[in-house]
Design a protein around this motif. Structure first.
Motif, PDB file in Angstrom:
ATOM      1  N   GLY A  35     -27.523  14.908  31.941  1.00 12.31           N
ATOM      2  CA  GLY A  35     -26.793  15.761  32.877  1.00 12.31           C
ATOM      3  C   GLY A  35     -26.413  15.079  34.167  1.00 12.31           C
ATOM      4  O   GLY A  35     -26.531  15.671  35.239  1.00 12.31           O
ATOM      5  N   GLU A  37     -24.144  13.754  37.205  1.00 16.82           N
ATOM      6  CA  GLU A  37     -22.885  14.077  37.873  1.00 16.82           C
ATOM      7  C   GLU A  37     -22.159  12.767  38.120  1.00 16.82           C
ATOM      8  O   GLU A  37     -22.606  11.940  38.908  1.00 16.82           O
ATOM      9  CB  GLU A  37     -23.146  14.796  39.193  1.00 16.82           C
ATOM     10  CG  GLU A  37     -21.874  15.101  39.973  1.00 16.82           C
ATOM     11  CD  GLU A  37     -22.171  15.818  41.271  1.00 16.82           C
ATOM     12  OE1 GLU A  37     -22.494  17.015  41.239  1.00 16.82           O
ATOM     13  OE2 GLU A  37     -22.089  15.160  42.330  1.00 16.82           O
ATOM     14  N   HIS A 198     -22.414  18.425  35.772  1.00 21.33           N
ATOM     15  CA  HIS A 198     -22.239  18.042  34.370  1.00 21.33           C
ATOM     16  C   HIS A 198     -21.445  19.106  33.598  1.00 21.33           C
ATOM     17  O   HIS A 198     -21.468  19.151  32.374  1.00 21.33           O
ATOM     18  CB  HIS A 198     -23.589  17.778  33.693  1.00 21.33           C
ATOM     19  CG  HIS A 198     -24.574  18.902  33.822  1.00 21.33           C
ATOM     20  ND1 HIS A 198     -24.583  19.963  32.965  1.00 21.33           N
ATOM     21  CD2 HIS A 198     -25.580  19.103  34.700  1.00 21.33           C
ATOM     22  CE1 HIS A 198     -25.560  20.793  33.308  1.00 21.33           C
ATOM     23  NE2 HIS A 198     -26.180  20.298  34.349  1.00 21.33           N
ATOM     24  N   GLU A 217     -19.826  22.676  29.167  1.00 23.03           N
ATOM     25  CA  GLU A 217     -20.776  21.576  29.316  1.00 23.03           C
ATOM     26  C   GLU A 217     -20.123  20.251  28.910  1.00 23.03           C
ATOM     27  O   GLU A 217     -19.653  20.097  27.786  1.00 23.03           O
ATOM     28  CB  GLU A 217     -22.008  21.865  28.446  1.00 23.03           C
ATOM     29  CG  GLU A 217     -22.978  20.740  28.268  1.00 23.03           C
ATOM     30  CD  GLU A 217     -23.608  20.283  29.563  1.00 23.03           C
ATOM     31  OE1 GLU A 217     -23.307  19.138  29.963  1.00 23.03           O
ATOM     32  OE2 GLU A 217     -24.395  21.050  30.152  1.00 23.03           O
ATOM     33  N   ARG A 219     -21.366  17.408  28.257  1.00 22.08           N
ATOM     34  CA  ARG A 219     -22.062  16.682  27.188  1.00 22.08           C
ATOM     35  C   ARG A 219     -21.690  17.187  25.803  1.00 22.08           C
ATOM     36  O   ARG A 219     -21.893  16.492  24.813  1.00 22.08           O
ATOM     37  CB  ARG A 219     -23.574  16.761  27.409  1.00 22.08           C
ATOM     38  CG  ARG A 219     -24.056  15.957  28.596  1.00 22.08           C
ATOM     39  CD  ARG A 219     -25.497  16.250  28.940  1.00 22.08           C
ATOM     40  NE  ARG A 219     -25.659  17.574  29.513  1.00 22.08           N
ATOM     41  CZ  ARG A 219     -26.833  18.069  29.918  1.00 22.08           C
ATOM     42  NH1 ARG A 219     -27.932  17.343  29.806  1.00 22.08           N
ATOM     43  NH2 ARG A 219     -26.901  19.280  30.432  1.00 22.08           N
TER      44      ARG A 219
END
Length: 428
Positions: A35, A37, A198, A217, A219
């Motif tokens: 996560g 940034e 994130h 998200e 990811r």
């Protein structure tokens, strides 16, 4: 003589301090799947995304962090400026001295690179190169005239949005009320993304409007992270991911299997989509398939230097005696980038680097023959053959060819198609 011990002690202290600083500089371990940034995001001249964090960068959508000074050495010469605040790749075809150059912003300075080489005279003050644009930016993203009316750059600083006209150097301040403050921004596949922490939101570059279910998200869509959470929508993530596929094939019944990282998508002949982990259906493989092809109701799956074979069914059955070395079974050394077999044929077409080979699956021992160069692609990620011909996947797009001969002999690329939209129906 009394000074000598003191001098030696000071030299030792400086050396230890320098060594500790260098150790911290090089020993940092960054994991994008936890996560992070990102400080800035851009793409290089070949469209490969670069994600920046501190003095490190990630190339592409997966892989480990590396020091930024390995690719952009001069950024490391200005430690007092801190990390990269913003970055973008310029789109301005009217001026080749700017077009396709990458700009980095650090505090009040701007660096201009072309093919990883710093342009003469840089760094310069931001105000000298982009008059009217403030320093200490949060994000920046290019916007070609086909999408913004004029070749432009959008700069972000807290709540302030600046549209910079590359040709006239006019600055138009905007209000993007529906958008969060961007910590980095990114243009990819003609879409615009604002990253905040994130999470990310897709936005209209002219109005700032955010349509659809955002934020999402990062990811799930821009990184290959296998197990960072259990509550995600695996099908939504996999069909809409911007990470390229590892392998793809179509079996004799017309079902498509597409593999990426630890997951795969299955698309039935009636267009029903499902997604699961590779380990759940092909537990011996675990994850990370390099190439796959279908032949006589069996899936031949290559991982590193090994070949796994499964009989298609519910569940798929792993054949005894496998895995076996790829060299032993197909007569060719790895790594293999892509493979495909056209229906009712016995030839496995194997793509390795920029060459394609033929392997006759109906005979033993099997040997690669008919080596030909592939001129259209620097890297093929996957390929499959079906009634409509051959689909060749490179990055986030695929290209349709009527035959193997046309794929090999063509001098120009056919129409480009988006994998996420036209194979898996993701419209965002």
């Amino acid at each position: 003589m009394k000074l000598l011990p003191h001098i030696l002690f000071m030299c030792l202290a400086f050396a230890l301090a320098w060594a500790q600083d260098e150790h911290q500089h090089h020993a940092a371990v960054l994991d994008r799947c936890k996560g992070l940034e990102m400080d800035a995001v851009t793409v290089n001249e070949e469209g490969i995304p670069y994600f920046f964090k501190g003095d490190h960068m990630f190339k592409g959508f997966h892989g480990k962090a590396e020091l930024s000074n390995g690719s952009f050495a001069e950024l490391d010469d200005h430690h007092h400026l801190g990390h990269v605040d913003a970055a973008f790749r310029m789109h301005y075809e009217d001026d080749p001295t700017h077009h396709d150059h990458i700009f980095f912003f650090l505090d009040n300075k701007v660096f201009r690179y072309y093919q990883h080489k710093l342009e003469e005279g840089y760094p310069k003050d931001i105000s000298e190169v982009f008059p009217g644009i403030p320093h200490h930016l949060d994000a920046a993203v290019e916007c070609p005239k086909s999408e913004c009316g004029e070749d432009s750059v959008i700069f972000f600083k807290q709540d302030d949005i600046f549209h910079y006209n590359v040709k006239t150097k006019a600055v138009d301040e905007k209000e993007f009320d529906s958008m969060p403050n961007c910590t980095s921004a990114f243009r990819f596949m003609e879409h615009y993304y604002c990253f905040h922490g994130h999470m990310f939101s897709k936005f209209d570059p002219k109005t700032g409007e955010v349509h659809g279910r955002y934020p999402k998200e990062a990811r799930d869509y821009f990184m290959r992270c296998s197990k960072f959470r259990d509550d995600g929508d695996h099908l939504e993530r996999e069909r809409c991911s911007r990470v390229h596929l590892d392998a793809i094939t179509s079996d004799d019944a017309g079902n498509i299997y597409a593999f990426r990282g630890h997951h795969f998508i299955r698309k039935d002949d009636n267009d029903t989509l499902t997604s699961d982990t590779i380990e759940s259906a092909f537990k011996e493989l675990h994850s990370e398939v390099d190439a796959v092809f279908s032949y006589q109701d069996h899936l031949y799956m290559i991982k590193d230097d090994d070949l796994f074979v499964y009989k298609v069914g519910e569940p798929h059955t792993h054949l005894d005696g496998y895995p076996k070395p790829v060299k032993e079974e197909l007569g060719i050394e790895g790594p293999i980038d892509a493979t495909f077999v056209c229906q009712d044929h016995h030839i496995a077409h194997i793509i390795k680097g920029t060459d394609i080979y033929d392997v006759d699956m109906s005979v033993t021992p099997r040997t690669p023959t008919n080596k030909r160069p592939i001129s259209l692609f620097k890297k093929v990620d996957g390929a499959m053959c079906g009634p409509g011909g051959i689909k060749v996947i490179s990055g986030n797009h695929f290209y349709q060819f009527e035959s193997v001969m046309l794929f090999v002999a063509s001098k120009g690329l056919p129409e480009q198609h988006r994998v996420s939209l036209e194979l898996f129906g993701c419209d965002h």
